[in-house]
Scaffold this motif. Sequence first.
Motif, short mmCIF file in Angstrom:
data_model
loop_
_atom_site.label_atom_id
_atom_site.label_comp_id
_atom_site.label_asym_id
_atom_site.label_seq_id
_atom_site.Cartn_x
_atom_site.Cartn_y
_atom_site.Cartn_z
N ASN A 142 35.22 -2.18 -35.41
CA ASN A 142 34.03 -2.36 -34.58
C ASN A 142 32.87 -2.80 -35.45
O ASN A 142 32.37 -2.03 -36.25
N LYS A 143 32.40 -4.03 -35.25
CA LYS A 143 31.31 -4.57 -36.07
C LYS A 143 29.93 -4.30 -35.48
O LYS A 143 28.93 -4.60 -36.10
N LEU A 144 29.86 -3.73 -34.28
CA LEU A 144 28.56 -3.44 -33.67
C LEU A 144 28.07 -2.08 -34.12
O LEU A 144 28.76 -1.08 -33.97
N GLY A 145 26.86 -2.06 -34.67
CA GLY A 145 26.30 -0.83 -35.19
C GLY A 145 25.34 -0.16 -34.22
O GLY A 145 24.82 -0.78 -33.29
N ARG A 167 43.94 -2.72 -38.82
CA ARG A 167 42.50 -2.59 -38.65
C ARG A 167 42.02 -1.48 -39.57
O ARG A 167 42.70 -0.50 -39.78
N THR A 168 40.83 -1.67 -40.09
CA THR A 168 40.29 -0.71 -41.04
C THR A 168 38.98 -0.15 -40.53
O THR A 168 38.15 -0.89 -40.01
N VAL A 169 38.81 1.13 -40.69
CA VAL A 169 37.55 1.78 -40.33
C VAL A 169 36.59 1.60 -41.50
O VAL A 169 36.94 1.87 -42.64
N PHE A 170 35.39 1.14 -41.21
CA PHE A 170 34.39 0.86 -42.23
C PHE A 170 33.25 1.86 -42.09
O PHE A 170 32.61 1.94 -41.04
N THR A 171 33.00 2.64 -43.12
CA THR A 171 31.92 3.63 -43.11
C THR A 171 31.01 3.39 -44.30
O THR A 171 31.11 4.05 -45.33
N PRO A 172 30.10 2.42 -44.18
CA PRO A 172 29.24 2.09 -45.31
C PRO A 172 28.23 3.19 -45.60
O PRO A 172 27.64 3.76 -44.68
N PRO A 173 28.01 3.52 -46.86
CA PRO A 173 27.04 4.56 -47.20
C PRO A 173 25.60 4.09 -46.96
O PRO A 173 25.24 2.96 -47.29
N ILE A 200 27.12 -4.71 -38.14
CA ILE A 200 27.20 -3.68 -39.19
C ILE A 200 27.22 -4.31 -40.58
O ILE A 200 26.87 -3.66 -41.57
N LEU A 201 27.58 -5.59 -40.68
CA LEU A 201 27.63 -6.26 -41.97
C LEU A 201 26.27 -6.77 -42.44
O LEU A 201 26.15 -7.27 -43.56
N LEU A 202 25.22 -6.63 -41.62
CA LEU A 202 23.88 -7.06 -42.03
C LEU A 202 23.37 -6.27 -43.24
O LEU A 202 22.64 -6.80 -44.06
N GLY A 203 23.69 -5.00 -43.28
CA GLY A 203 23.24 -4.17 -44.41
C GLY A 203 21.85 -3.58 -44.25
O GLY A 203 21.41 -2.79 -45.08
N THR A 217 18.83 0.85 -44.63
CA THR A 217 19.76 0.01 -45.38
C THR A 217 21.06 0.76 -45.67
O THR A 217 21.08 1.99 -45.76
N TRP A 218 22.13 0.00 -45.82
CA TRP A 218 23.43 0.57 -46.15
C TRP A 218 24.20 -0.46 -46.99
O TRP A 218 23.92 -1.65 -46.96
N ASP A 219 25.17 0.04 -47.74
CA ASP A 219 25.93 -0.78 -48.69
C ASP A 219 27.13 -1.41 -47.99
O ASP A 219 28.01 -0.70 -47.50
N THR A 220 27.18 -2.73 -47.95
CA THR A 220 28.29 -3.45 -47.33
C THR A 220 29.21 -4.10 -48.36
O THR A 220 30.08 -4.89 -48.01
N SER A 221 29.03 -3.77 -49.64
CA SER A 221 29.79 -4.44 -50.70
C SER A 221 31.30 -4.19 -50.63
O SER A 221 32.07 -5.01 -51.11
N ASP A 222 31.72 -3.08 -50.04
CA ASP A 222 33.15 -2.78 -49.93
C ASP A 222 33.69 -3.01 -48.53
O ASP A 222 34.69 -2.39 -48.14
N ALA A 223 33.06 -3.89 -47.76
CA ALA A 223 33.50 -4.13 -46.38
C ALA A 223 34.90 -4.75 -46.37
O ALA A 223 35.15 -5.72 -47.08
N PRO A 224 35.81 -4.20 -45.58
CA PRO A 224 37.15 -4.79 -45.48
C PRO A 224 37.11 -6.07 -44.65
O PRO A 224 36.14 -6.34 -43.93
#
Length: 131
Positions: free
Chosen positions: A67-70, A30-36, A91-94, A55-62
Amino acid sequence: MKFTSTFLAATAAFVASALAGASATPLTTRTVFTPPVTYPHAGTVWFSGQTHNVTWDTSDAPSQITNKLGRIFLRKAGITTPLILAENFDILLGRIEVEVPLVLEGTDYQLNLFGDSGNFSPEFTIQGSGI
């Protein structure tokens, strides 16, 4: 207390069995995702009562996110407040629309975008309603 060879053998067998069972269980990566956060940015001015798209950058999402809930909290002077501006979004909505709360005016506000891990926006300004 005197340990017998039978006791030691049973203990060794138990430990070996436990280790064998543990190694046979596959681990899930599992990877922790911290989008800027891309908006608000430094120099942004919000007014209480307005709505804005955070808005946040999801381009590097693993591929595997823990946890996908923001959730978005408001921060003031480096301290995360209990004010939740948005929650339970993917969280992937961006982006997510938030309403600017009525707060003390200041130039030291940030947002804490929280999914797997918190990520702070740059500092920005919140002013009164402007009416």
